[in-house]
Design a protein around this motif. Structure first.
Motif, PDB file in Angstrom:
ATOM      1  N   ASP A 126       0.834  -1.211   0.000  1.00  0.00           N
ATOM      2  CA  ASP A 126       0.000   0.000   0.000  1.00  0.00           C
ATOM      3  C   ASP A 126       0.865   1.256   0.000  1.00  0.00           C
ATOM      4  OD1 ASP A 126      -2.697  -1.291   0.283  1.00  0.00           O
ATOM      5  OD2 ASP A 126      -1.676  -2.109   2.037  1.00  0.00           O
ATOM      6  N   GLN A 127       1.976   1.198   0.733  1.00  0.00           N
ATOM      7  CA  GLN A 127       2.887   2.350   0.766  1.00  0.00           C
ATOM      8  C   GLN A 127       3.511   2.570  -0.614  1.00  0.00           C
ATOM      9  OE1 GLN A 127       3.003   4.369   3.399  1.00  0.00           O
ATOM     10  NE2 GLN A 127       4.232   5.728   2.125  1.00  0.00           N
ATOM     11  N   LEU A 128       3.872   1.468  -1.295  1.00  0.00           N
ATOM     12  CA  LEU A 128       4.413   1.591  -2.658  1.00  0.00           C
ATOM     13  C   LEU A 128       3.379   2.233  -3.581  1.00  0.00           C
ATOM     14  CD1 LEU A 128       6.137  -1.901  -3.032  1.00  0.00           C
ATOM     15  CD2 LEU A 128       7.322   0.307  -3.028  1.00  0.00           C
ATOM     16  N   ARG A 129       2.136   1.786  -3.434  1.00  0.00           N
ATOM     17  CA  ARG A 129       1.047   2.290  -4.280  1.00  0.00           C
ATOM     18  C   ARG A 129       0.822   3.786  -4.080  1.00  0.00           C
ATOM     19  NH1 ARG A 129      -4.004   3.533  -3.275  1.00  0.00           N
ATOM     20  NH2 ARG A 129      -5.659   3.254  -4.810  1.00  0.00           N
ATOM     21  N   ASN A 130       1.175   4.294  -2.902  1.00  0.00           N
ATOM     22  CA  ASN A 130       0.976   5.717  -2.617  1.00  0.00           C
ATOM     23  C   ASN A 130       1.949   6.628  -3.360  1.00  0.00           C
ATOM     24  OD1 ASN A 130      -1.141   5.379  -0.858  1.00  0.00           O
ATOM     25  ND2 ASN A 130       0.148   5.267   0.965  1.00  0.00           N
ATOM     26  N   THR A 131       2.926   6.042  -4.039  1.00  0.00           N
ATOM     27  CA  THR A 131       3.926   6.860  -4.722  1.00  0.00           C
ATOM     28  C   THR A 131       3.290   7.688  -5.837  1.00  0.00           C
ATOM     29  OG1 THR A 131       5.446   5.021  -4.327  1.00  0.00           O
ATOM     30  CG2 THR A 131       6.197   6.765  -5.833  1.00  0.00           C
ATOM     31  N   GLN A 132       3.585   8.965  -5.846  1.00  0.00           N
ATOM     32  CA  GLN A 132       2.985   9.872  -6.840  1.00  0.00           C
ATOM     33  C   GLN A 132       3.311   9.423  -8.257  1.00  0.00           C
ATOM     34  OE1 GLN A 132       4.347  14.008  -6.930  1.00  0.00           O
ATOM     35  NE2 GLN A 132       2.201  14.627  -6.995  1.00  0.00           N
ATOM     36  N   GLY A 133       2.295   9.409  -9.102  1.00  0.00           N
ATOM     37  CA  GLY A 133       2.493   9.062 -10.506  1.00  0.00           C
ATOM     38  C   GLY A 133       2.407   7.573 -10.803  1.00  0.00           C
ATOM     39  N   VAL A 134       2.369   6.757  -9.755  1.00  0.00           N
ATOM     40  CA  VAL A 134       2.375   5.313  -9.946  1.00  0.00           C
ATOM     41  C   VAL A 134       0.957   4.802 -10.212  1.00  0.00           C
ATOM     42  CG1 VAL A 134       2.542   3.164  -8.609  1.00  0.00           C
ATOM     43  CG2 VAL A 134       4.505   4.712  -8.748  1.00  0.00           C
ATOM     44  N   GLU A 135       0.794   3.995 -11.255  1.00  0.00           N
ATOM     45  CA  GLU A 135      -0.485   3.333 -11.516  1.00  0.00           C
ATOM     46  C   GLU A 135      -0.480   1.927 -10.921  1.00  0.00           C
ATOM     47  OE1 GLU A 135      -3.453   3.932 -12.544  1.00  0.00           O
ATOM     48  OE2 GLU A 135      -4.165   1.889 -12.914  1.00  0.00           O
ATOM     49  N   VAL A 136       0.666   1.242 -11.023  1.00  0.00           N
ATOM     50  CA  VAL A 136       0.743  -0.150 -10.555  1.00  0.00           C
ATOM     51  C   VAL A 136       1.905  -0.322  -9.581  1.00  0.00           C
ATOM     52  CG1 VAL A 136       1.119  -2.551 -11.245  1.00  0.00           C
ATOM     53  CG2 VAL A 136      -0.224  -1.039 -12.718  1.00  0.00           C
ATOM     54  N   ALA A 137       1.616  -0.917  -8.435  1.00  0.00           N
ATOM     55  CA  ALA A 137       2.665  -1.245  -7.463  1.00  0.00           C
ATOM     56  C   ALA A 137       2.787  -2.757  -7.349  1.00  0.00           C
ATOM     57  CB  ALA A 137       2.332  -0.642  -6.103  1.00  0.00           C
ATOM     58  N   ILE A 138       4.043  -3.208  -7.240  1.00  0.00           N
ATOM     59  CA  ILE A 138       4.324  -4.640  -7.111  1.00  0.00           C
ATOM     60  C   ILE A 138       5.222  -4.835  -5.898  1.00  0.00           C
ATOM     61  CG2 ILE A 138       5.413  -6.659  -8.198  1.00  0.00           C
ATOM     62  CD1 ILE A 138       5.066  -5.109 -10.925  1.00  0.00           C
TER      63      ILE A 138
END
Ligand SMILES: [Mn+2]
Length: 319
Positions: free
Chosen positions: A240-252
């Protein structure tokens, strides 16, 4: 679906959910377990799960969870929050032995393995579905705590797109039961151990952006997890923290299960369907939150996932 009608006809019930049980899985199985104890004391009921995380210790009767299969035969076997037989492998034996089986779930790819399957794909949570099939006046504060826990965990605290006004209405009804919603949100969702925070920091530090900053990944090897004394179910929140990164659509985020094998979690924000990617690799989940297990190095896995993601980015005219 009305659980009271089903429960009136049985003397023994076994309950389970998926491996590496999350908040929704624990909330639905334990909520149903406690509902039976409260309202159908004559029924013999057992709950089988892999060991739940310490963070859920506030839930009533969590210490009653059985982590090993018994030889007993049950009139009814109920599986919550689980789309296929492989995901409750340790307790699969109960499926063929029980007189009758019911599955209640919200995963799109549910295989319909039970005699009766109540599946509402992409509903916020199994706990929401369970609430609608129980009788509100028979739900105790302790059952409400279980169901609320599942809803907050599977909605990222009422944030994900699966959250509807009905989800909020049900959460409100559960609050009316006198639950300590502040404590549940802190304990069940936000609170991390010192070591969990350390691995979170490390995962952020080592994360890599790709596809022009639209994707991000990070990974934890077995050595790292051993160093911090953590296992897979204690890695929640990193994705979830990775997903919060600005500009990111997909986090893995992936962590190593055994040498050269990773449990991969994926989250999407807006237009990518990560369940499609995970299904391609033999996993499943929801449109915006899905997972699979993959072999190879981190580099291989990211390349393979990236190729599938690229197909969807192109479909959306994104390069
Ligand atoms: Mn769920």
């Amino acid at each position: 679906m009305n659980w009271n009608e089903k429960l009136e006809t049985v003397k023994s019930v076994a309950i389970t959910g998926h491996v590496r049980p999350d908040g929704d899985c624990i909330g639905s199985t334990l909520g149903f377990y406690n509902y039976i104890l409260d309202n159908f004391p004559e029924i013999e009921v057992d709950l089988f799960l892999e060991q739940p995380g310490q963070e859920f210790s506030y839930l009533k009767n969590i210490e009653k969870v059985k982590t090993t299969l018994s030889e007993k035969q049950y009139d009814l076997f109920v599986v919550f929050d689980c789309g296929d037989e492989g995901r409750f492998e340790p307790f699969r034996g109960l499926l063929s032995k029980a007189s009758h089986t019911i599955c209640m779930d919200h995963h799109m790819a549910n295989s319909g393995f039970a005699d009766e399957n109540y599946v509402v794909p992409d509903l916020s949570s199994t706990c929401e579905l369970l609430y609608t099939s129980l009788t509100d006046s028979m739900i105790s504060r302790e059952v409400a705590e279980c169901l609320y826990t599942g809803i907050i965990c599977d909605t990222g605290i009422f944030k994900y797109q699966s959250t509807t006004s009905e989800t909020m209405r049900i959460a409100g009804r559960l609050m009316d039961k006198g639950i300590n919603h502040t404590k549940i949100i802190d304990d069940g969702f936000y609170t991390k151990t010192y070591h969990q925070n350390q691995i979170m920091g490390r995962a952020m530090l080592e994360s890599v952006l790709f596809y022009g900053g639209k994707c991000i990944y990070s990974a934890a090897s077995m050595e790292i997890m051993e160093f911090y004394g953590l296992d897979g179910k204690q890695m929640g929140g990193v994705i979830d923290q990775l997903r919060n990164t600005q500009g990111v659509e997909v986090a893995i985020f992936m962590y190593e299960l055994k040498k050269g094998e990773y449990k991969v979690s994926m989250r999407a924000k807006d237009y990518i369907d990560v369940s499609r990617v995970c299904r391609f690799f033999g996993g499943g989940g929801h449109v915006k939150a899905a997972g699979c297990t993959m072999q190879g190095t981190v580099h291989d896995i990211v390349n393979n996932l990236g190729a599938q993601l690229e197909i969807q980015f192109k479909e959306h005219g994104v390069n």
